[in-house]
Design a protein around this motif. Structure first.
Motif, short mmCIF file in Angstrom:
data_model
loop_
_atom_site.label_atom_id
_atom_site.label_comp_id
_atom_site.label_asym_id
_atom_site.label_seq_id
_atom_site.Cartn_x
_atom_site.Cartn_y
_atom_site.Cartn_z
N TYR A 100 0.82 -1.22 0.00
CA TYR A 100 0.00 0.00 0.00
C TYR A 100 0.85 1.27 0.00
O TYR A 100 0.32 2.37 0.01
N GLY A 101 2.18 1.10 0.07
CA GLY A 101 3.05 2.27 0.04
C GLY A 101 3.04 3.03 1.36
O GLY A 101 2.58 2.54 2.38
N THR A 102 3.54 4.25 1.31
CA THR A 102 3.74 5.01 2.55
C THR A 102 2.42 5.46 3.18
O THR A 102 2.37 5.71 4.37
N ALA A 106 1.55 5.65 7.12
CA ALA A 106 1.20 6.94 7.73
C ALA A 106 -0.11 6.82 8.52
O ALA A 106 -0.21 7.32 9.64
N ASP A 107 -1.09 6.13 7.94
CA ASP A 107 -2.38 5.97 8.64
C ASP A 107 -2.18 5.22 9.96
O ASP A 107 -2.73 5.61 10.99
N GLU A 108 -1.41 4.15 9.91
CA GLU A 108 -1.13 3.36 11.12
C GLU A 108 -0.48 4.24 12.20
O GLU A 108 -0.89 4.25 13.35
N VAL A 109 0.56 4.95 11.78
CA VAL A 109 1.35 5.74 12.74
C VAL A 109 0.53 6.90 13.29
O VAL A 109 0.48 7.12 14.51
N LEU A 110 -0.13 7.65 12.41
CA LEU A 110 -0.84 8.85 12.87
C LEU A 110 -2.08 8.50 13.70
O LEU A 110 -2.36 9.16 14.70
N ARG A 120 -6.73 0.51 17.80
CA ARG A 120 -6.22 -0.86 17.85
C ARG A 120 -5.85 -1.33 16.47
O ARG A 120 -6.62 -1.21 15.53
N SER A 121 -4.65 -1.86 16.36
CA SER A 121 -4.23 -2.41 15.08
C SER A 121 -3.19 -3.47 15.34
O SER A 121 -2.47 -3.41 16.33
N SER A 122 -3.13 -4.45 14.46
CA SER A 122 -2.18 -5.55 14.67
C SER A 122 -0.82 -5.25 14.05
O SER A 122 0.15 -5.95 14.32
N ALA A 123 -0.74 -4.23 13.19
CA ALA A 123 0.53 -3.94 12.51
C ALA A 123 1.59 -3.54 13.53
O ALA A 123 1.33 -2.75 14.42
N ARG A 124 2.79 -4.11 13.39
CA ARG A 124 3.82 -3.86 14.41
C ARG A 124 4.21 -2.40 14.46
O ARG A 124 4.54 -1.88 15.53
N VAL A 125 4.17 -1.70 13.32
CA VAL A 125 4.57 -0.29 13.33
C VAL A 125 3.59 0.52 14.19
O VAL A 125 3.99 1.44 14.90
N GLY A 126 2.31 0.15 14.16
CA GLY A 126 1.31 0.82 15.00
C GLY A 126 1.52 0.52 16.48
O GLY A 126 1.47 1.42 17.33
N LYS A 127 1.80 -0.75 16.77
CA LYS A 127 2.03 -1.15 18.17
C LYS A 127 3.24 -0.40 18.75
O LYS A 127 3.20 0.07 19.89
N MET A 128 4.31 -0.33 17.97
CA MET A 128 5.53 0.33 18.46
C MET A 128 5.30 1.82 18.64
O MET A 128 5.80 2.44 19.58
N THR A 129 4.53 2.42 17.72
CA THR A 129 4.23 3.84 17.82
C THR A 129 3.47 4.13 19.11
O THR A 129 3.83 5.05 19.86
N ARG A 130 2.43 3.34 19.37
CA ARG A 130 1.64 3.55 20.59
C ARG A 130 2.50 3.36 21.83
O ARG A 130 2.38 4.08 22.81
#
Length: 337
Positions: A100-102, A106-110, A120-130
Motif C-alpha cells: 500500500y506504500g507510505t 502513515a495511517d497506522e502511525v498517525l 487498535r491495530s495488529s501492525a507492528r509499526v502501529g504497536k511500536m508507535t503507541r
C-alpha cells in the motif's frame, strides 16, 4: 575533475564540516543502558532478522541519541532513542504494508499518535508507535506533543511526495527539493523531542517566533544537507537521485566534486546562520529565556552530534568512518546493476 572530461570520477573529497562547527560535543551518561533497552524493544517479536539486525548494530543510534540529548534523564532518553531507531527502521517495520506504500504506514502511525489509548491495530509499526508515545505523553508538554504529531504528519506527506517523484524519475529543482527535504529529514519531530527530553514547556507564540523558527531551520538544513553529502556514495550506487548533490549538478551544471563543494558551502552557511540567530535571540523574561536557551543548546547538540556520529556509524562509510573523517576522501562504490 572538469565536466568536459569523459572519465567517471572514482572518489570525492568531503568538505571539512567538523572543523567549521566548534560547538561542544557532549554524550549522555545513560547511553549504554538505553542502547541495550532499545535493542530488546526493537527485536521483540522477531521484528528484524539477519542483515537488518547487523544494520541496527552498525547504525549506532544510541550514540546519536546520547549526543543529541546529552542532558536527558534515562526514561526520556530511552523514548528519544526508541523513536530515532524506529525512524531509521520505519521501512523495515512497515514491510508487511509495502503493497500500500507510505500512505498506509502513515495511517497506522498517525492513528496511533492521535488515539494512543483507543486505536487498535495488529501492525507492528502501529504497536511500536503507541508504545513509545504513551511513555512520551506522561511528561511532554501539550505544545511539545502537538508539535511532535504535526511535524511527523508533515514527514509522511513529504515522504509520499518523494516516493512519487522517485517513481517518475523526477529530479526536482533546488528550491522545491530544499522545501521537501526539510520534512523528509524527520528532524522536526526530533526538535519537539528536545522540549520533551529537557522537560521544557515553552509557549507556542515563543516557539513560533521567526528567530526560533530560523534556528530550527538552520539546524535542520545542516543535519539534512550534510547527510546528503555523507550518504551520497551509498545512494549513487543504488541509482537514487533524491539527494541534494544530483539536484545541484542538474540545476547548476556542475560536475560531481564541484556539486559536493557547493553543498558543503551551503552547510557551512547554515552553521553560520545558526550562530548569528543565536546571538540575536530576543528576551521573553528570565524563566522563558532559560528554557529557550536549553532548547537552542539542544539544536546545537544536534548539529555537532550528527556531524560526529556520521563518521562513527557504519551507515555511510562502513567500517572506514574514522579514516574518512581524517582524510575526507570517499572512494565511490560501483553502480549496482
Amino acid at each position: 575533475m572538469s565536466a568536459s572530461t569523459s572519465t567517471t570520477p572514482t572518489k570525492i573529497i568531503l568538505p571539512d564540516l567538523v572543523s567549521h562547527c566548534d560547538f561542544k560535543k557532549r554524550v549522555n551518561r545513560h547511553r549504554k543502558q538505553i542502547t541495550t533497552e532499545t535493542k530488546q524493544w526493537l527485536f521483540k517479536g522477531g521484528n528484524l532478522n539477519g542483515k537488518k539486525r547487523d544494520a541496527f548494530h552498525g547504525l549506532k543510534a544510541g550514540l546519536l541519541t546520547a549526543m543529541c540529548y546529552p542532558n536527558a534523564g534515562c526514561p526520556q532518553l530511552r523514548v528519544c532513542n526508541d523513536f530515532l531507531t524506529y525512524l531509521f527502521h520505519l521501512d523495515n517495520l512497515s514491510d508487511d504494508m509495502d503493497n500500500y506504500g507510505t500512505r498506509s504506514t502513515a495511517d497506522e502511525v498517525l492513528n496511533s499518535l492521535y488515539h494512543p489509548h483507543t486505536y487498535r491495530s495488529s501492525a507492528r509499526v502501529g504497536k511500536m508507535t503507541r508504545d513509545y508515545y504513551k511513555r512520551l505523553i506522561i511528561t511532554a508538554s501539550p505544545g511539545a506533543q502537538q508539535r511532535f504529531i504535526e511535524t511527523f504528519d508533515f514527514f509522511f506527506q513529504s515522504v509520499t511526495q518523494q516516493a512519487s517523484d522517485r517513481k517518475d524519475g523526477l529530479i526536482p529543482d533546488l528550491e522545491s527539493y530544499i522545501a521537501l527535504r526539510r520534512d523528509t529529514s524527520g528532524c522536526k519531530p526530533c526538535w519537539a523531542l528536545i522540549e520533551y527530553a529537557n522537560n521544557l514547556d515553552i509557549p507556542d507564540e515563543v516557539m513560533e517566533h521567526p528567530i526560533i523558527q530560523s534556528l530550527g531551520e538552520a539546524a535542520n538544513d545542516l543535519v539534512t544537507w550534510s547527510n546528503d553529502i555523507f550518504s551520497y556514495n551509498v545512494e549513487q550506487s543504488k541509482g537514487d537521485t533524491h539527494n541534494m548533490i544530483p539536484v545541484v549538478m542538474n540545476e547548476e551544471g556542475l560536475d560531481l566534486q564541484a556539486a559536493v563543494d557547493f553543498v558543503g558551502n551551503m552547510c557551512k552557511q547554515s552553521i553560520d546562520r545558526f550562530v548569528d540567530d543565536r546571538a540575536n535571540l530576543p528576551s521573553w523574561g528570565p524563566k522563558i529565556d532559560h528554557d529557550v536557551a536549553l532548547y537552542v543548546d539542544g539544536l546545537a547538540d544536534w548539529i555537532v552530534g550528527s556531524l560526529h556520529w556520521s563518521f562513527e556509524s557504519e551507515r555511510y562509510f562502513g567500517k572506514t568512518g574514522r579514516e574518512v573523517k581524517t582524510t575526507r576522501v570517499v572512494n565511490l562504490l560501483p553502480r549496482r546493476v
